[in-house]
Design an enzyme around this catalytic site. Structure first.
Site, PDB file in Angstrom:
ATOM      1  CG  PHE A  72      -1.495   1.224   1.695  1.00 21.31           C
ATOM      2  CD1 PHE A  72      -2.081   2.129   0.817  1.00 21.31           C
ATOM      3  CD2 PHE A  72      -1.450   1.547   3.054  1.00 21.31           C
ATOM      4  CE1 PHE A  72      -2.610   3.338   1.279  1.00 21.31           C
ATOM      5  CE2 PHE A  72      -1.982   2.739   3.518  1.00 21.31           C
ATOM      6  CZ  PHE A  72      -2.540   3.643   2.635  1.00 21.31           C
ATOM      7  CB  ILE A  73       2.920   2.943   2.600  1.00 24.38           C
ATOM      8  CG1 ILE A  73       1.744   3.117   3.573  1.00 24.38           C
ATOM      9  CG2 ILE A  73       3.882   4.131   2.677  1.00 24.38           C
ATOM     10  CD1 ILE A  73       2.119   3.125   5.051  1.00 24.38           C
ATOM     11  CG  ASP A  77      12.548 -12.397   1.822  1.00 20.14           C
ATOM     12  OD1 ASP A  77      12.747 -11.693   2.827  1.00 20.14           O
ATOM     13  OD2 ASP A  77      11.679 -13.284   1.761  1.00 20.14           O
ATOM     14  CB  SER A 114      -1.598  -7.107  11.431  1.00 21.07           C
ATOM     15  OG  SER A 114      -2.472  -7.736  12.332  1.00 21.07           O
ATOM     16  CE1 TYR A 149       4.158  -3.567  12.310  1.00 25.77           C
ATOM     17  CE2 TYR A 149       3.016  -2.128  13.862  1.00 25.77           C
ATOM     18  CZ  TYR A 149       3.595  -2.342  12.618  1.00 25.77           C
ATOM     19  OH  TYR A 149       3.621  -1.322  11.696  1.00 25.77           O
ATOM     20  CG  ASN A 194      -4.239   4.189  13.065  1.00 27.55           C
ATOM     21  OD1 ASN A 194      -3.562   4.539  14.033  1.00 27.55           O
ATOM     22  ND2 ASN A 194      -4.926   3.072  13.044  1.00 27.55           N
ATOM     23  CG  ASN A 252     -12.395  -5.275  16.828  1.00 30.14           C
ATOM     24  OD1 ASN A 252     -11.881  -5.067  15.740  1.00 30.14           O
ATOM     25  ND2 ASN A 252     -12.847  -6.446  17.176  1.00 30.14           N
TER      26      ASN A 252
HETATM   27  N1  LIG Z   1      -0.561   1.195   7.008  1.00 26.31           N
HETATM   28  C1  LIG Z   1      -0.383   1.741   8.197  1.00 26.31           C
HETATM   29  O1  LIG Z   1      -1.302   2.318   8.776  1.00 26.31           O
HETATM   30  C2  LIG Z   1       0.957   1.684   8.881  1.00 26.31           C
HETATM   31  C3  LIG Z   1       1.066   2.258  10.159  1.00 26.31           C
HETATM   32  C4  LIG Z   1       2.304   2.212  10.800  1.00 26.31           C
HETATM   33  C5  LIG Z   1       3.384   1.637  10.166  1.00 26.31           C
HETATM   34  N2  LIG Z   1       3.250   1.076   8.937  1.00 26.31           N
HETATM   35  C6  LIG Z   1       4.418   0.453   8.309  1.00 26.31           C
HETATM   36  O2  LIG Z   1       4.541   0.945   6.981  1.00 26.31           O
HETATM   37  C7  LIG Z   1       5.122  -0.050   6.148  1.00 26.31           C
HETATM   38  C8  LIG Z   1       4.239  -0.279   4.929  1.00 26.31           C
HETATM   39  O3  LIG Z   1       2.970  -0.718   5.391  1.00 26.31           O
HETATM   40  P1  LIG Z   1       1.738  -0.997   4.399  1.00 26.31           P
HETATM   41  O4  LIG Z   1       0.515  -0.600   5.147  1.00 26.31           O
HETATM   42  O5  LIG Z   1       2.024  -0.425   3.070  1.00 26.31           O
HETATM   43  O6  LIG Z   1       1.760  -2.589   4.356  1.00 26.31           O
HETATM   44  P2  LIG Z   1       1.669  -3.582   3.095  1.00 26.31           P
HETATM   45  O7  LIG Z   1       1.499  -4.956   3.671  1.00 26.31           O
HETATM   46  O8  LIG Z   1       0.667  -3.109   2.121  1.00 26.31           O
HETATM   47  O9  LIG Z   1       3.111  -3.440   2.466  1.00 26.31           O
HETATM   48  C9  LIG Z   1       4.242  -4.088   2.964  1.00 26.31           C
HETATM   49  C10 LIG Z   1       4.994  -4.655   1.779  1.00 26.31           C
HETATM   50  O10 LIG Z   1       6.199  -5.264   2.256  1.00 26.31           O
HETATM   51  C11 LIG Z   1       6.398  -6.486   1.536  1.00 26.31           C
HETATM   52  N3  LIG Z   1       7.242  -7.354   2.372  1.00 26.31           N
HETATM   53  C12 LIG Z   1       6.945  -7.863   3.597  1.00 26.31           C
HETATM   54  N4  LIG Z   1       7.965  -8.614   4.035  1.00 26.31           N
HETATM   55  C13 LIG Z   1       8.934  -8.564   3.071  1.00 26.31           C
HETATM   56  C14 LIG Z   1      10.212  -9.151   2.934  1.00 26.31           C
HETATM   57  N5  LIG Z   1      10.715  -9.972   3.865  1.00 26.31           N
HETATM   58  N6  LIG Z   1      10.936  -8.879   1.830  1.00 26.31           N
HETATM   59  C15 LIG Z   1      10.435  -8.053   0.857  1.00 26.31           C
HETATM   60  N7  LIG Z   1       9.223  -7.504   0.919  1.00 26.31           N
HETATM   61  C16 LIG Z   1       8.471  -7.757   2.021  1.00 26.31           C
HETATM   62  C17 LIG Z   1       4.998  -7.033   1.330  1.00 26.31           C
HETATM   63  O11 LIG Z   1       4.915  -7.984   0.290  1.00 26.31           O
HETATM   64  C18 LIG Z   1       4.214  -5.756   1.049  1.00 26.31           C
HETATM   65  O12 LIG Z   1       4.204  -5.447  -0.326  1.00 26.31           O
HETATM   66  C19 LIG Z   1       5.329  -1.265   7.036  1.00 26.31           C
HETATM   67  O13 LIG Z   1       6.648  -1.245   7.525  1.00 26.31           O
HETATM   68  C20 LIG Z   1       4.347  -1.053   8.172  1.00 26.31           C
HETATM   69  O14 LIG Z   1       4.751  -1.705   9.354  1.00 26.31           O
HETATM   70  C21 LIG Z   1       2.056   1.074   8.285  1.00 26.31           C
END
Ligand SMILES: NC(=O)c1ccc[n+]([C@@H]2O[C@H](COP(=O)([O-])OP(=O)(O)OC[C@H]3O[C@@H](n4cnc5c(N)ncnc54)[C@H](O)[C@@H]3O)[C@@H](O)[C@H]2O)c1
Length: 324
Positions: free
Chosen positions: A22-23, A67, A92, A155, A184, A216
């Protein structure tokens, strides 16, 4: 100043790990729109091939299905790179409580591998995703850097450890690291599916399909819901931040406070639905309220978020209406 006006050296190369998520995919899109080169590295574990296919025809975009748990993969990905945005991780809170060992391997070792590769390859700036969950049970609002409590999930621990490595890599090796504590995040391409989906896309999808969402707890919990374009801005500005601002973590949010129950009824209105929600038990590892003091990022990174919750949620709803 909008991030679109930021200027990087002409042939700059960005590496976005987790770029199929996503991000990460929003970061890739923004960097490409500014005319720079992006290397997206993702193992497609929670990310999607369709988020790669969107950009694959752009000559400035390269995809590496690799990876971050593998140091050699990270070394190859960092070769010739100026700026790293490390988004790859599993999100999560509840899922991390079910599988702590995997989170340790993926989110801590993976990020450490990336920092090490960035250091060895002479990357200029290493910007990485942290999370508001590092505040744990600290009761004070707004959440302010330096006032962290006891952690509530594996996490959150992975993100706290990543930040400690970020600090050490600056201090010991001079790598300019910037941890961004996202609050969020929501917006286009956030996955609405699965047991661990974030609440906004999940509710939008269920309401569009005339299903009844479950909240929830009592719905009176509040969060600093942050539109993804603000997160893009913070990442790009961190890449241009002074070296004195490195080795630190920054809140990245809008600085507002929205109650879940209000968001629910706002979504119902916007989608023209009259569906009363179900209420379930509180989720383990969750806190009741969270909103951010963003003054540190404003002062040291020049962060100045343009998208209020109201502005962002309209754009997100429009996107889901067209793309679900
Ligand atoms: N979405 C939110 O609200 C939020 C809030 C706080 C922090 N974050 C952090 O922001 C980052 C992006 O989150 P997101 O919401 O886009 O999640 P997402 O699951 O959509 O994206 C994470 C991406 O990382 C890839 N990935 C995971 N493990 C991997 C690995 N070992 N090697 C290569 N690729 C890998 C996944 O395939 C996925 O494309 C994460 O670090 C998450 O912890 C997100």
């Amino acid at each position: 100043m909008s991030y679109k006006e930021l200027k990087f050296p002409k042939d700059s190369v960005f590496l976005v790990t987790g770029g199929a998520g996503f991000i990460g995919s929003n970061l890739c899109e923004a960097i490409l729109s500014m005319g720079y080169k992006v290397r997206c590295m993702d193992n497609l574990s929670t990310g999607k091939r369709e988020n790669v296919d969107l950009f694959i025809d752009n000559p400035n975009y390269t995809f590496l299905e690799k990876d971050i748990r593998n140091l050699e993969d990270c070394m190859e990905a960092c070769d010739g790179v100026d700026y790293v945005m490390n988004e790859a991780a599993w999100g999560s809170v509840p899922r991390s409580i079910e599988m702590p060992l995997f989170y340790e391997e993926n989110n801590i070792r993976g990020t450490l591998n990336m920092m090490e590769a960035a250091r060895q390859k002479g990357v200029k700036k290493f910007v990485y995703a942290s999370s508001s969950s590092v505040y744990g049970d600290h009761p004070v609002l707004p959440k302010t850097e330096g006032q962290e409590g006891n952690l509530l999930s594996p996490y959150a621990l992975t993100k706290r450890v990543d930040e400690e490595y970020g600090k050490l890599y600056k201090k010991l090796y001079g790598l300019d690291t910037y941890g961004l504590r996202y609050f969020n995040v929501f917006g286009k391409r956030q996955d609405p599916n699965g047991a661990y989906a974030a609440v906004i896309p999940k509710f939008i999808k269920m309401l569009i399909n005339d299903e009844t969402p479950t909240i929830n707890g009592d719905g009176k919990q509040s969060r600093d819901f942050t539109y993804v374009e603000n997160v893009v801005e913070a990442n790009l500005k961190a890449c241009l931040a002074p070296t004195e601002a490195a080795g630190e973590a920054y809140n990245v949010a809008f600085g507002g406070r929205e109650y879940l129950i209000d968001i629910y009824y706002m979504l119902c209105d916007a989608l023209g639905k009259k569906i009363e929600p179900n209420f379930g038990p509180d989720r383990a590892g969750d806190i009741k309220h969270s909103n951010a003091d963003i003054s540190k990022a404003k002062k040291l990174l020049g962060y100045d978020p343009e998208y209020s919750f109201e502005k962002g949620i309209k754009l997100a709803i429009d996107w889901y209406k067209e793309n679900l």
